[in-house]
Design a protein around this motif. Structure first.
Motif, PDB file in Angstrom:
ATOM      1  N   PRO A  98       0.816  -1.224   0.000  1.00  0.00           N
ATOM      2  CA  PRO A  98       0.000   0.000   0.000  1.00  0.00           C
ATOM      3  C   PRO A  98       0.844   1.265   0.000  1.00  0.00           C
ATOM      4  O   PRO A  98       0.530   2.236  -0.691  1.00  0.00           O
ATOM      5  CB  PRO A  98      -0.810  -0.124   1.298  1.00  0.00           C
ATOM      6  CG  PRO A  98      -0.850  -1.575   1.590  1.00  0.00           C
ATOM      7  CD  PRO A  98       0.449  -2.123   1.098  1.00  0.00           C
ATOM      8  N   ASN A 134      -0.128   1.546   5.981  1.00  0.00           N
ATOM      9  CA  ASN A 134      -0.927   2.197   4.948  1.00  0.00           C
ATOM     10  C   ASN A 134      -0.973   3.691   5.233  1.00  0.00           C
ATOM     11  O   ASN A 134      -1.722   4.147   6.100  1.00  0.00           O
ATOM     12  CB  ASN A 134      -2.341   1.607   4.923  1.00  0.00           C
ATOM     13  CG  ASN A 134      -3.206   2.211   3.815  1.00  0.00           C
ATOM     14  OD1 ASN A 134      -2.820   3.180   3.162  1.00  0.00           O
ATOM     15  ND2 ASN A 134      -4.382   1.634   3.626  1.00  0.00           N
ATOM     16  N   TRP A 159      -7.967   4.526  -0.712  1.00  0.00           N
ATOM     17  CA  TRP A 159      -7.503   3.260  -0.144  1.00  0.00           C
ATOM     18  C   TRP A 159      -6.793   3.447   1.193  1.00  0.00           C
ATOM     19  O   TRP A 159      -6.267   2.491   1.758  1.00  0.00           O
ATOM     20  CB  TRP A 159      -6.567   2.557  -1.142  1.00  0.00           C
ATOM     21  CG  TRP A 159      -7.180   2.411  -2.497  1.00  0.00           C
ATOM     22  CD1 TRP A 159      -6.959   3.210  -3.580  1.00  0.00           C
ATOM     23  CD2 TRP A 159      -8.131   1.432  -2.910  1.00  0.00           C
ATOM     24  NE1 TRP A 159      -7.715   2.782  -4.656  1.00  0.00           N
ATOM     25  CE2 TRP A 159      -8.454   1.694  -4.268  1.00  0.00           C
ATOM     26  CE3 TRP A 159      -8.751   0.358  -2.276  1.00  0.00           C
ATOM     27  CZ2 TRP A 159      -9.352   0.931  -4.993  1.00  0.00           C
ATOM     28  CZ3 TRP A 159      -9.651  -0.415  -3.005  1.00  0.00           C
ATOM     29  CH2 TRP A 159      -9.938  -0.130  -4.336  1.00  0.00           C
ATOM     30  N   PHE A 191      -3.010  -3.115   4.115  1.00  0.00           N
ATOM     31  CA  PHE A 191      -3.990  -2.073   3.825  1.00  0.00           C
ATOM     32  C   PHE A 191      -4.771  -1.679   5.081  1.00  0.00           C
ATOM     33  O   PHE A 191      -5.061  -0.505   5.307  1.00  0.00           O
ATOM     34  CB  PHE A 191      -4.964  -2.537   2.736  1.00  0.00           C
ATOM     35  CG  PHE A 191      -4.525  -2.210   1.344  1.00  0.00           C
ATOM     36  CD1 PHE A 191      -4.739  -0.953   0.807  1.00  0.00           C
ATOM     37  CD2 PHE A 191      -3.887  -3.154   0.559  1.00  0.00           C
ATOM     38  CE1 PHE A 191      -4.334  -0.635  -0.481  1.00  0.00           C
ATOM     39  CE2 PHE A 191      -3.461  -2.851  -0.729  1.00  0.00           C
ATOM     40  CZ  PHE A 191      -3.689  -1.586  -1.250  1.00  0.00           C
TER      41      PHE A 191
END
Length: 427
Positions: A122, A186, A192, A180
């Motif tokens: 990520p 992340n 996202w 994630f």
């Protein structure tokens, strides 16, 4: 509720009993990621062993992002040879009348450097581990994220076609989907990353894609961290919310686990940094089973079936977990590397499984004082894990364990095997 009782899943499928062989990495695929005769032999033995559910080790959706050498890989439409190999594997693994689910996964930044020195993740956040075994990751683009979500769907569809009776999406242990979910790994500022809803979007989109492709009657499971046990990581309150979303999305079973490579609670090992402990009510069951209290706290608010793996050895603790609603399925891992028929023995009245790990150590007794050092203790713990890898190798090759092998010998065997695998793959 008893270990021998069947379990009806929300999709309508039924598991014949409440014991599962949890996912354990096998490392027995060939360099193309194709199942081998060793995998067939191994899973045939386990299928004969009596568990109602068997979950494969990591089946990777990207050959450049392996959890370790020897993973099965489904990242494209299978060749006739690959399809036949998968069909033989699933036939052997279901010959006892049990379910066999494919654990589909992507290692992300937890891909070892010899496999990929610049893995995708990520965000470009490197693992905080010594030794230089993992490279600095490259942040995924939007197009790459969408492609990976479609790959999870394609892999699940192929698994259904070749005889798996369900799939488990691996969203735990610090692999890609877990990356994630965690605000530590992340750092994205697009759709996202940021809020929990955004960090969970990859998982939820993958679930929806898989469900569309496998249909309503095919079991979908998710392996989810109860917490990362790291300061600033994925927390229990977030895990509970994600579990609610998974239940609403029609997932059939959640397996509760925890930890990452940096904080390997899944192995009962303490990481190098201080563990962050969520505030949940403690029970005596937790002395034996690592994540049972987290599952119980979730079960108090959810109706979705829960599987708990890690630490269970006594039949009484397993039955108590079922009776109190802390778990609907009991997952067993390491005991099945020593006794492949451990489920049958439990169902026939065996009171307690061998605690083999209590006798295993890399360091001799006269150096045991060094285990007070966190780094040494962590190395010792991972070396013990390699001993179980060696038992899996032995079962796949000969159908028998090699319990006399030392932890040091096992460490050397696994390292040699993986180096040879990587050399052959490059040639």
């Amino acid at each position: 509720m008893k270990l021998a009782d069947p379990l009806l899943l929300p999709c309508g499928a039924q598991l014949p009993n409440r014991i599962a062989k949890a996912a354990m990495t096998e490392g027995l695929a060939d360099t193309d990621g194709q199942p081998t005769a060793e995998l067939e032999k191994l899973y045939g033995l386990w299928s004969d062993g009596g568990a109602g559910l068997h979950i494969s080790g990591n089946i990777q959706i990207d050959r450049d992002h392996l959890e370790r050498p020897g993973n099965v890989i489904i990242d494209r439409m299978p060749s006739p040879e690959m399809r036949d190999a998968l069909l033989r594997w699933t036939a052997a693994a279901t010959r006892g009348g049990n379910h066999f689910w494919a654990q589909i996964s992507h290692a992300g930044r937890q891909t070892m450097k010899p496999v990929n020195p610049r893995p995708k993740a990520p965000s470009a956040v490197k693992l905080g581990l010594p030794g230089g075994q993992f490279g600095t990751p490259v942040a995924l683009t939007e197009a790459e994220i969408l492609n990976l979500i479609s790959r999870f769907g394609q892999a699940a569809q192929i698994c259904k076609e070749v005889g798996f009776t369900g799939v488990q999406i691996h969203a735990a242990h610090g692999y890609l989907i877990s990356q994630f979910l965690s605000p530590r790994s992340n750092l994205r500022e697009d759709r996202w990353g940021g809020s929990l809803e955004n960090r969970a979007r990859f998982l939820m989109f993958s679930i929806n894609t898989v469900r569309q492709l496998v249909g309503p009657a095919f079991p979908i499971s998710v392996k989810l961290n109860s917490a990362d046990f790291q300061r600033g990581g994925f927390a229990f309150e977030e895990s509970l919310q994600v579990a609610r979303w998974l239940q609403d999305a029609g997932v059939d079973l959640i397996e509760i686990s925890g930890g990452t490579y940096e904080q390997p609670k899944l192995l009962g090992i303490e990481g190098l940094e201080e563990a962050e402990s969520p505030d949940i009510p403690e029970t005596t069951l937790a002395r034996e089973a690592y994540f049972v209290d987290f599952a119980k706290a979730m079960k108090d608010e959810l109706s979705i079936p829960m599987m708990v793996t890690g630490g269970f050895r006594s039949a009484s603790a397993m039955e108590q977990a079922l009776k109190t609603g802390a778990a609907d399925i009991i997952g067993l891992g390491r005991p099945l590397c020593v006794l492949t028929d451990a489920p049958k023995r439990l169902l026939s009245g065996m009171a307690i499984l061998p605690k083999t790990e209590a006798q295993l150590a890399l360091l001799p007794d006269w150096l045991s004082g060094l285990r007070k050092i966190k780094l040494i203790r962590a190395i010792d713990g991972f070396a013990v894990q390699y001993w179980y890898y060696s038992q899996i190798y032995a079962l796949g090759r000969t159908g028998r364990t090699n319990l006399e092998m030392s932890v040091f010998s096992a460490l050397r065997e696994v390292e040699k095997y993986q180096k040879n695998w990587l050399r052959e793959r490059r040639s």
